[in-house]
Motif scaffolding. Sequence first.
Motif, PDB file in Angstrom:
ATOM      1  N   VAL A  55       0.868  -1.240   0.039  1.00  0.00           N
ATOM      2  CA  VAL A  55      -0.102  -0.075   0.134  1.00  0.00           C
ATOM      3  C   VAL A  55       1.039   1.130   0.272  1.00  0.00           C
ATOM      4  O   VAL A  55       1.682   1.223   0.971  1.00  0.00           O
ATOM      5  N   ILE A  56       0.686   2.138  -1.077  1.00  0.00           N
ATOM      6  CA  ILE A  56       1.464   3.478  -1.043  1.00  0.00           C
ATOM      7  C   ILE A  56       0.638   4.461  -0.403  1.00  0.00           C
ATOM      8  O   ILE A  56      -0.599   4.517  -0.714  1.00  0.00           O
ATOM      9  N   MET A  57       0.882   5.270   0.376  1.00  0.00           N
ATOM     10  CA  MET A  57       0.449   6.263   1.294  1.00  0.00           C
ATOM     11  C   MET A  57       1.012   7.675   1.286  1.00  0.00           C
ATOM     12  O   MET A  57       1.991   8.004   1.851  1.00  0.00           O
ATOM     13  N   PRO A  58       0.452   8.296   0.122  1.00  0.00           N
ATOM     14  CA  PRO A  58       1.050   9.718  -0.067  1.00  0.00           C
ATOM     15  C   PRO A  58       0.956  10.677   1.063  1.00  0.00           C
ATOM     16  O   PRO A  58      -0.263  10.622   1.742  1.00  0.00           O
ATOM     17  N   GLU A  59       1.522  11.606   1.212  1.00  0.00           N
ATOM     18  CA  GLU A  59       1.703  12.632   2.414  1.00  0.00           C
ATOM     19  C   GLU A  59       1.251  11.908   3.529  1.00  0.00           C
ATOM     20  O   GLU A  59       0.464  12.457   4.367  1.00  0.00           O
ATOM     21  N   THR A  60       2.246  11.089   4.039  1.00  0.00           N
ATOM     22  CA  THR A  60       1.734  10.312   5.315  1.00  0.00           C
ATOM     23  C   THR A  60       2.987  10.327   6.356  1.00  0.00           C
ATOM     24  O   THR A  60       4.134   9.660   5.580  1.00  0.00           O
ATOM     25  N   ASN A  61       3.055  10.659   7.412  1.00  0.00           N
ATOM     26  CA  ASN A  61       4.223  10.480   8.069  1.00  0.00           C
ATOM     27  C   ASN A  61       4.427   8.920   8.725  1.00  0.00           C
ATOM     28  O   ASN A  61       3.142   8.133   8.421  1.00  0.00           O
ATOM     29  N   ALA A  62       5.148   8.899   9.460  1.00  0.00           N
ATOM     30  CA  ALA A  62       5.407   7.474  10.087  1.00  0.00           C
ATOM     31  C   ALA A  62       4.429   7.031  11.342  1.00  0.00           C
ATOM     32  O   ALA A  62       3.821   5.776  11.205  1.00  0.00           O
ATOM     33  N   ASN A  63       3.976   8.079  12.025  1.00  0.00           N
ATOM     34  CA  ASN A  63       2.776   7.765  12.812  1.00  0.00           C
ATOM     35  C   ASN A  63       1.645   7.387  12.359  1.00  0.00           C
ATOM     36  O   ASN A  63       0.851   6.243  12.619  1.00  0.00           O
ATOM     37  N   ASP A  64       1.160   8.254  11.396  1.00  0.00           N
ATOM     38  CA  ASP A  64      -0.115   7.906  10.470  1.00  0.00           C
ATOM     39  C   ASP A  64       0.037   6.481   9.937  1.00  0.00           C
ATOM     40  O   ASP A  64      -1.014   5.702   9.935  1.00  0.00           O
ATOM     41  N   ALA A  65       1.067   6.283   9.195  1.00  0.00           N
ATOM     42  CA  ALA A  65       1.386   5.136   8.567  1.00  0.00           C
ATOM     43  C   ALA A  65       1.343   3.739   9.375  1.00  0.00           C
ATOM     44  O   ALA A  65       0.563   2.862   9.223  1.00  0.00           O
ATOM     45  N   ASN A  66       2.025   3.933  10.534  1.00  0.00           N
ATOM     46  CA  ASN A  66       1.828   2.724  11.602  1.00  0.00           C
ATOM     47  C   ASN A  66       0.273   2.627  11.933  1.00  0.00           C
ATOM     48  O   ASN A  66      -0.261   1.559  12.256  1.00  0.00           O
ATOM     49  N   MET A  67      -0.419   3.899  12.268  1.00  0.00           N
ATOM     50  CA  MET A  67      -1.849   3.481  12.715  1.00  0.00           C
ATOM     51  C   MET A  67      -2.610   2.818  11.571  1.00  0.00           C
ATOM     52  O   MET A  67      -3.600   2.084  11.777  1.00  0.00           O
ATOM     53  N   ILE A  68      -2.357   3.291  10.458  1.00  0.00           N
ATOM     54  CA  ILE A  68      -3.255   2.589   9.237  1.00  0.00           C
ATOM     55  C   ILE A  68      -2.614   0.958   9.029  1.00  0.00           C
ATOM     56  O   ILE A  68      -3.590   0.218   8.886  1.00  0.00           O
ATOM     57  N   ALA A  69      -1.583   0.810   9.344  1.00  0.00           N
ATOM     58  CA  ALA A  69      -0.989  -0.534   9.060  1.00  0.00           C
ATOM     59  C   ALA A  69      -1.639  -1.511  10.234  1.00  0.00           C
ATOM     60  O   ALA A  69      -2.004  -2.553  10.175  1.00  0.00           O
ATOM     61  N   GLU A  70      -1.759  -0.866  11.513  1.00  0.00           N
ATOM     62  CA  GLU A  70      -2.085  -1.366  12.606  1.00  0.00           C
ATOM     63  C   GLU A  70      -3.766  -1.871  12.511  1.00  0.00           C
ATOM     64  O   GLU A  70      -4.332  -2.817  12.757  1.00  0.00           O
ATOM     65  N   ARG A  71      -4.571  -0.713  11.963  1.00  0.00           N
ATOM     66  CA  ARG A  71      -5.676  -1.126  11.461  1.00  0.00           C
ATOM     67  C   ARG A  71      -6.042  -2.193  10.674  1.00  0.00           C
ATOM     68  O   ARG A  71      -6.990  -3.135  10.642  1.00  0.00           O
TER      69      ARG A  71
END
Length: 454
Positions: free
Chosen positions: A374-390
């Motif tokens: 999954v490519i996540m534009p305009e996304t920092n590390a914290n948000d990316a981790n939250m999305i991955a955990e979801r």
Amino acid sequence: MSARVLVVDDVEPNVRLLEAKLQHEYYTVITSNSGEDAIAKANRDNPDVILLDVMMPGLDGFETCRRLKEDPATRHIPVVMVTALDQREDRVKGLAVGADDFLSKPIDDVTLFARVKSLARFKAVADELRLREAAGRRMGVIEGGSSRELGLNARILIVEDDPRRAARLKRTLEVEQRPMLMQDSNALGPMGQSTVELMIISASGTSFDGLRLAAHVRGQESTRSLPILAICEPEEKIKALRALEVGVNDFIYRPIDDDELLARTRTLIKRKRHIDQLRLTVDSSMELAVTDQLTGLHNRRYMETQLKALLARSSRGGPPVSVLIADIDHFKRVNDLFGHDAGDNVIREFAARLASNFRPRDLACRFGGEEFVVIMPETNANDANMIAERLRQSIEEAAFFIGASRDALDVTCSVGVAVANSAELDYETLLKRADEALYVAKRSGRNKVVSQAA
């Protein structure tokens, strides 16, 4: 525009006259004096238009046209049959064997160049789309072939401000088509022209400028490919030429012969439907070329292109880009214990949950096998981790149902996350970081998210 024209006639003076006229307009001319020779040259030279005389000894024009249209190598070449002025039955017979258009002797120069130019333009577009279609077939993303189109039962918009003439046009066309009248050309704007397959415009209207209307239609994005047939007065040869310049596809002179009107409308509709079908096929092949067939997600090829573009923007000072790689835990066991059909069901359901757990701007792709990116534009590390955990939780919380008996199967996944916020980070490095994070998640017990920031 320049084009190659094959002139077929057994009378030498007729051939030379047409050759001289066409060469004067910078067309490349190929000549033939028999049907058999014409078929051979059509296969060898792939002309853009064939001018085919009806009356020839041996293989006449009708049989020659029939053979050309039955051969897959030449059926796409437009054929204009040259008939005697008073032989209306020849036109009907010519349509039956696949002729695209007609010219009557003696041949009028304006009409000749109009037909050749219109058909050559059509073939140029069709050839380009056919090449793309052929490429799709070689890639295995296009199957089968298009059926031959009859050019009937089309919605035709008639723009004519003379009520008597408009009513006659409508009566004639109703035999084969679905015509409708529009005497007020100003009402054209809000209409949904996408439902119309042909416009017939009077070039001699008194309440509107027919050529200006044609130019307006041709200039609009929604109607750019809509074919237009102009109706001109017999003394308006200059206007007929002008009509071609502003984008009219064909014209017909008054008094209108009903058979000729029906023939020309069928020809224009067939061309439009053929081009539309080719475009649809090419668009579908492009979609298939970047789509994973099992899951409906984008494939690795498309993912690479999009990620490289986002990283290039990020390297120029743009926002950060994050990626995650998700891998189904113990997927080999699913195949070994339940079979590959069950494995495919798990992958499809995994892809569906993956797609439903991300934002519209994120791009979910199948990387290969049981791995997804999954490519996540305009996304920092914290948000990316939250999305991955979801995502991880959505896979773990609900069982997967497989097989005809709908057996419940518990499935988990491991996820590796990487963030690009440095100009030095390239495509390969970013994916490698995410893959290393995934490996750590697998090695440390699976069913977890591990992140590596750049």
